[in-house]
Design a protein around this motif. Structure first.
Motif, PDB file in Angstrom:
ATOM      1  N   ARG A 210      31.098  20.602  -6.829  1.00  0.00           N
ATOM      2  CA  ARG A 210      30.158  20.560  -7.940  1.00  0.00           C
ATOM      3  C   ARG A 210      29.889  19.120  -8.362  1.00  0.00           C
ATOM      4  O   ARG A 210      28.759  18.737  -8.626  1.00  0.00           O
TER       5      ARG A 210
ATOM      6  N   GLY B 251      23.351  10.962   7.775  1.00  0.00           N
ATOM      7  CA  GLY B 251      23.876  11.868   6.758  1.00  0.00           C
ATOM      8  C   GLY B 251      25.070  11.274   6.027  1.00  0.00           C
ATOM      9  O   GLY B 251      25.122  11.265   4.796  1.00  0.00           O
ATOM     10  N   ALA B 252      26.034  10.751   6.784  1.00  0.00           N
ATOM     11  CA  ALA B 252      27.258  10.223   6.170  1.00  0.00           C
ATOM     12  C   ALA B 252      26.965   8.964   5.347  1.00  0.00           C
ATOM     13  O   ALA B 252      27.494   8.802   4.242  1.00  0.00           O
TER      14      ALA B 252
ATOM     15  N   ASN C 120      29.884   8.344  -8.170  1.00  0.00           N
ATOM     16  CA  ASN C 120      30.564   9.601  -7.858  1.00  0.00           C
ATOM     17  C   ASN C 120      31.735   9.334  -6.929  1.00  0.00           C
ATOM     18  O   ASN C 120      31.545   9.033  -5.749  1.00  0.00           O
TER      19      ASN C 120
ATOM     20  N   ALA D 248      21.237  14.734  -1.088  1.00  0.00           N
ATOM     21  CA  ALA D 248      20.589  13.616  -0.389  1.00  0.00           C
ATOM     22  C   ALA D 248      20.986  13.601   1.087  1.00  0.00           C
ATOM     23  O   ALA D 248      20.145  13.447   1.979  1.00  0.00           O
ATOM     24  N   ALA D 249      22.292  13.792   1.360  1.00  0.00           N
ATOM     25  CA  ALA D 249      22.772  13.750   2.739  1.00  0.00           C
ATOM     26  C   ALA D 249      22.245  14.931   3.540  1.00  0.00           C
ATOM     27  O   ALA D 249      21.955  14.805   4.733  1.00  0.00           O
TER      28      ALA D 249
ATOM     29  N   PHE E  52      33.818  20.533   3.228  1.00  0.00           N
ATOM     30  CA  PHE E  52      32.472  19.964   3.085  1.00  0.00           C
ATOM     31  C   PHE E  52      31.633  20.212   4.340  1.00  0.00           C
ATOM     32  O   PHE E  52      30.411  20.371   4.257  1.00  0.00           O
TER      33      PHE E  52
ATOM     34  N   VAL F  92      24.623   7.329  -1.943  1.00  0.00           N
ATOM     35  CA  VAL F  92      24.273   8.022  -3.190  1.00  0.00           C
ATOM     36  C   VAL F  92      25.515   8.205  -4.063  1.00  0.00           C
ATOM     37  O   VAL F  92      25.451   8.071  -5.291  1.00  0.00           O
ATOM     38  N   ALA F  93      26.664   8.467  -3.432  1.00  0.00           N
ATOM     39  CA  ALA F  93      27.903   8.596  -4.207  1.00  0.00           C
ATOM     40  C   ALA F  93      28.202   7.285  -4.934  1.00  0.00           C
ATOM     41  O   ALA F  93      28.619   7.279  -6.091  1.00  0.00           O
TER      42      ALA F  93
ATOM     43  N   THR G 249      24.093   8.179   3.930  1.00  0.00           N
ATOM     44  CA  THR G 249      23.343   8.594   2.740  1.00  0.00           C
ATOM     45  C   THR G 249      24.294   9.144   1.681  1.00  0.00           C
ATOM     46  O   THR G 249      24.208   8.785   0.500  1.00  0.00           O
ATOM     47  N   PHE G 250      25.223  10.001   2.122  1.00  0.00           N
ATOM     48  CA  PHE G 250      26.203  10.572   1.192  1.00  0.00           C
ATOM     49  C   PHE G 250      26.963   9.446   0.486  1.00  0.00           C
ATOM     50  O   PHE G 250      27.046   9.412  -0.751  1.00  0.00           O
TER      51      PHE G 250
ATOM     52  N   ALA H 150      30.003  16.555  -6.495  1.00  0.00           N
ATOM     53  CA  ALA H 150      29.326  15.802  -5.437  1.00  0.00           C
ATOM     54  C   ALA H 150      27.940  16.353  -5.124  1.00  0.00           C
ATOM     55  O   ALA H 150      27.386  16.078  -4.070  1.00  0.00           O
ATOM     56  N   ALA H 151      27.359  17.131  -6.059  1.00  0.00           N
ATOM     57  CA  ALA H 151      26.090  17.812  -5.766  1.00  0.00           C
ATOM     58  C   ALA H 151      24.983  16.838  -5.338  1.00  0.00           C
ATOM     59  O   ALA H 151      24.264  17.096  -4.371  1.00  0.00           O
ATOM     60  N   LEU H 152      24.880  15.712  -6.047  1.00  0.00           N
ATOM     61  CA  LEU H 152      23.780  14.775  -5.778  1.00  0.00           C
ATOM     62  C   LEU H 152      23.893  14.119  -4.399  1.00  0.00           C
ATOM     63  O   LEU H 152      22.945  14.173  -3.609  1.00  0.00           O
ATOM     64  N   PRO H 153      25.052  13.500  -4.091  1.00  0.00           N
ATOM     65  CA  PRO H 153      25.190  12.929  -2.740  1.00  0.00           C
ATOM     66  C   PRO H 153      25.010  13.966  -1.637  1.00  0.00           C
ATOM     67  O   PRO H 153      24.425  13.666  -0.586  1.00  0.00           O
ATOM     68  N   MET H 154      25.457  15.216  -1.903  1.00  0.00           N
ATOM     69  CA  MET H 154      25.336  16.255  -0.881  1.00  0.00           C
ATOM     70  C   MET H 154      23.879  16.594  -0.619  1.00  0.00           C
ATOM     71  O   MET H 154      23.462  16.714   0.527  1.00  0.00           O
TER      72      MET H 154
ATOM     73  N   SER I  17      28.445  15.453   6.704  1.00  0.00           N
ATOM     74  CA  SER I  17      27.431  15.042   7.685  1.00  0.00           C
ATOM     75  C   SER I  17      27.661  15.724   9.028  1.00  0.00           C
ATOM     76  O   SER I  17      26.708  16.057   9.732  1.00  0.00           O
TER      77      SER I  17
ATOM     78  N   ARG J 106      34.639  13.501   2.202  1.00  0.00           N
ATOM     79  CA  ARG J 106      33.524  14.380   1.848  1.00  0.00           C
ATOM     80  C   ARG J 106      32.295  14.012   2.670  1.00  0.00           C
ATOM     81  O   ARG J 106      31.631  14.876   3.258  1.00  0.00           O
ATOM     82  N   ALA J 107      31.980  12.716   2.725  1.00  0.00           N
ATOM     83  CA  ALA J 107      30.810  12.246   3.479  1.00  0.00           C
ATOM     84  C   ALA J 107      30.973  12.539   4.963  1.00  0.00           C
ATOM     85  O   ALA J 107      30.045  12.988   5.635  1.00  0.00           O
TER      86      ALA J 107
END
Lengths: 238, 117
Positions: free
Chosen positions: A96, B101-102, B114, A104-105, A214, B108-109, B104-105, A98-102, A191, A186-187
């Motif tokens: 929850r 993807g990674a 975040n 976008a990714a 993730f 943005v984090a 970008t994550f 990490a909603a924004l980065p998720m 991905s 998480r990233a």
């Protein structure tokens, strides 16, 4: 004593033989992976397929006969998808946050995947039916097959493309993400789930439980997004 | 174990039925997974019941892709003729998608402050 040909003709008709062969080759693949300390290139799925494919060819067994036995394993893809609810639940507060980065990714990874596969394939001069077959390749197999059908691709070839994509993702993810010096699990997991669906998720689960959770989420979200955007992106390349 | 399997299959069945009935563009098991998340949030007993089986399935998830992978034998002709370009397209796009993807994550984090803890 019954001769070999008779035993073979009996066994090759039932599901027992190829179900056993599927589990046995995977056990060999998994033993190799453990022996290689889970080095990315030693992938148990690739090893099992590399053993089974020539075995079918040598014994003249059609894929449909093989699948009669293997379908019991194949069926569990549904229940294992439901089981991904468990790591999702355990990580819900972190997800929850990490909603924004998720989000976008997800968009970045999904669009990059579809655009780049079509751009490279078109540069090699592959025809429109192959482009339609490739467009949904990052989505999990059942979704990708459905999309491919709707776009006029070959569903069974799409299934193969999806599997190769997953295997590539499982093999390249660890060295690639280390090279990029990304330490956020998480990233890393997310991905891989977006780009390489269930096989990538299976690999992520073996590496780190956060990455696994993730990755499962990335796979699920990209299944939905790919269904929406693959037709639009394909139109740009036809 | 039977009850755990039953709970999982019921979620899958509900997912499949809903997707068909409403014509949703996503696979039934994915909706089933969402239903299972909701159910697990509501009931700790269900969580305790399902956990051992779900863990067992997840630990062997790779195995489940073998039957579909063997489907490669049916496409030997096209893979022989166009295999190189197809493989390079899959390789290039998968590497790019994971990297983009990674990154970008992570970007943005960082921008939104975040952090994972």
């Amino acid at each position: 004593m019954t001769d070999f040909a008779e035993i073979w003709s009996y066994l090759s008709r039932g599901p027992l033989l190829w179900l056993t062969a599927t589990l046995a080759t995977y056990a060999i693949g998994d033993a190799c992976a453990r022996w290689a300390n889970r080095a990315p290139l030693v992938n148990p799925v690739l090893i099992a397929v590399a053993l089974l494919a020539p075995l079918l060819w040598l014994t003249g067994t059609p894929y449909a006969t093989y699948f009669e036995g293997a379908q019991f394993v194949h069926f569990l893809l549904g229940p294992v998808t439901i089981s991904l609810a468990l790591p999702l639940c355990e990580n819900l507060p972190r997800i929850r946050r990490a909603a924004l980065p998720m989000l976008a990714a997800l968009v970045a990874g999904s669009v990059t995947s579809a655009v780049s596969v079509l751009a490279i394939a078109k540069a090699f001069g592959l025809g429109p039916d192959l482009l339609a077959t490739l467009a949904p390749k990052a989505a999990t197999a059942p979704v990708a097959i459905g999309i491919s059908e709707r776009l006029g691709g070959s569903p069974t070839l799409t299934a193969v493309m999806v599997l190769i994509t997953g295997a590539i993702g499982a093999v390249v993810a660890t060295p690639l993400l280390n090279l990029l010096r990304l330490k956020d699990w998480r990233a890393r997991g997310f991905s891989v789930g977006v780009a390489a669906h269930g096989i990538g998720t299976a690999r992520a689960l073996q590496v780190n439980s956060t990455a696994g959770a993730f990755a499962g989420l990335g796979m699920a979200l990209n299944a939905v997004l790919t269904a929406l955007i693959a037709p639009l992106i394909l139109r740009l390349f036809l | 174990m039977i009850h755990a399997l039953l709970a999982i299959l019921l979620c899958q069945l509900a997912g499949e039925a809903t997707v068909r009935a409403l014509g949703l563009p996503l696979p039934g098991p994915v909706l089933g997974m969402v239903l299972m998340v909701l159910a697990l949030r509501l009931s700790h007993r269900l969580m305790a019941l399902v956990t051992p089986l779900a863990r067992g399935l997840l630990a062997n998830m790779s195995l489940l892709f073998v039957p579909a992978g063997v489907g490669v034998v049916g496409h030997a002709a096209i893979l022989g003729a166009q295999g190189g370009p197809l493989f390079l397209a899959l390789l290039g796009s998968t590497v790019l998608a994971i990297a983009v993807g990674a990154l970008t994550f992570a970007a943005v984090a960082r921008l939104t402050g975040n952090r994972d803890d």
